[in-house]
Design a protein around this motif. Structure first.
Motif, mmCIF file in Angstrom:
data_model
loop_
_atom_site.group_PDB
_atom_site.id
_atom_site.type_symbol
_atom_site.label_atom_id
_atom_site.label_comp_id
_atom_site.label_asym_id
_atom_site.label_seq_id
_atom_site.Cartn_x
_atom_site.Cartn_y
_atom_site.Cartn_z
ATOM 1 N N ALA A 1 -6.465 -0.109 -0.349
ATOM 2 C CA ALA A 1 -5.895 0.515 -1.382
ATOM 3 C C ALA A 1 -6.711 1.911 -1.926
ATOM 4 O O ALA A 1 -7.818 1.757 -1.993
ATOM 5 C CB ALA A 1 -5.460 -0.372 -2.605
ATOM 6 N N VAL B 1 -4.800 -5.325 1.106
ATOM 7 C CA VAL B 1 -4.758 -4.539 0.002
ATOM 8 C C VAL B 1 -5.947 -4.076 -0.583
ATOM 9 O O VAL B 1 -6.062 -2.902 -0.845
ATOM 10 C CB VAL B 1 -3.534 -5.210 -0.996
ATOM 11 C CG1 VAL B 1 -3.436 -4.099 -2.119
ATOM 12 C CG2 VAL B 1 -2.199 -5.267 -0.536
ATOM 13 N N LEU C 1 0.833 -1.435 0.058
ATOM 14 C CA LEU C 1 -0.081 -0.036 -0.122
ATOM 15 C C LEU C 1 0.799 1.404 -0.071
ATOM 16 O O LEU C 1 0.689 2.311 -0.608
ATOM 17 C CB LEU C 1 -0.973 -0.050 1.357
ATOM 18 C CG LEU C 1 -2.116 -0.971 1.293
ATOM 19 C CD1 LEU C 1 -2.489 -1.218 2.630
ATOM 20 C CD2 LEU C 1 -3.109 -0.901 0.164
#
Length: 136
Positions: free
Chosen positions: A128, A124, A92
């Motif tokens: 994200a 993630v 990230l």
């Protein structure tokens, strides 16, 4: 389609890494770039006492060599980056620092531990700030 793609690769699963790198090559814009990433996990102090002093450095060097070989094999012309830390957090951070507009990450079939702890790909996807493509 995408200007900057992050492709995190687990050195223990280079076949999956090759597959997602091939997908990145298909999806990157002309003039865009791909960043091949490997994250060496931090070793807790109580375990690191049993390991050679240069264990992390050797892991990083091996990862860079493996990523370079993968890069050459596929002709991706990707930038290579290695980091140390928690895989999800470092993926990230790399995506944010490099202004990525896509992360392509390999996943595996979840087992019971994933329901308790969550997998790297799950983390993630949840956190994200860019698009994430998960390859199973």
């Amino acid at each position: 389609m995408y200007k900057k793609i992050i492709v995190p690769v687990d050195i223990g699963q280079l076949d999956k890494g090759e597959k997602i790198l091939a997908k990145a090559i298909e999806l990157v814009d002309d003039g865009g770039s791909i960043l091949l990433l490997n994250v060496a996990e931090d070793i807790p102090g109580y375990i690191s006492i049993e390991l050679p002093v240069d264990f992390i450095e050797a892991s990083i060097k091996e990862a860079a060599e493996q990523l370079t070989a993968l890069n050459e094999k596929t002709g991706a012309k990707a930038q290579i980056l290695t980091r140390v830390g928690s895989p999800a957090r470092e993926i990230l951070a790399a995506a944010e620092e490099n202004a990525a507009d896509l992360v392509i990450i390999a996943s595996h079939r979840p087992d019971f531990s994933n329901y308790l702890l969550g997998s790297t790909a799950d983390r993630v996807v949840r956190h994200a700030k860019c698009s994430v493509l998960v390859d199973r």
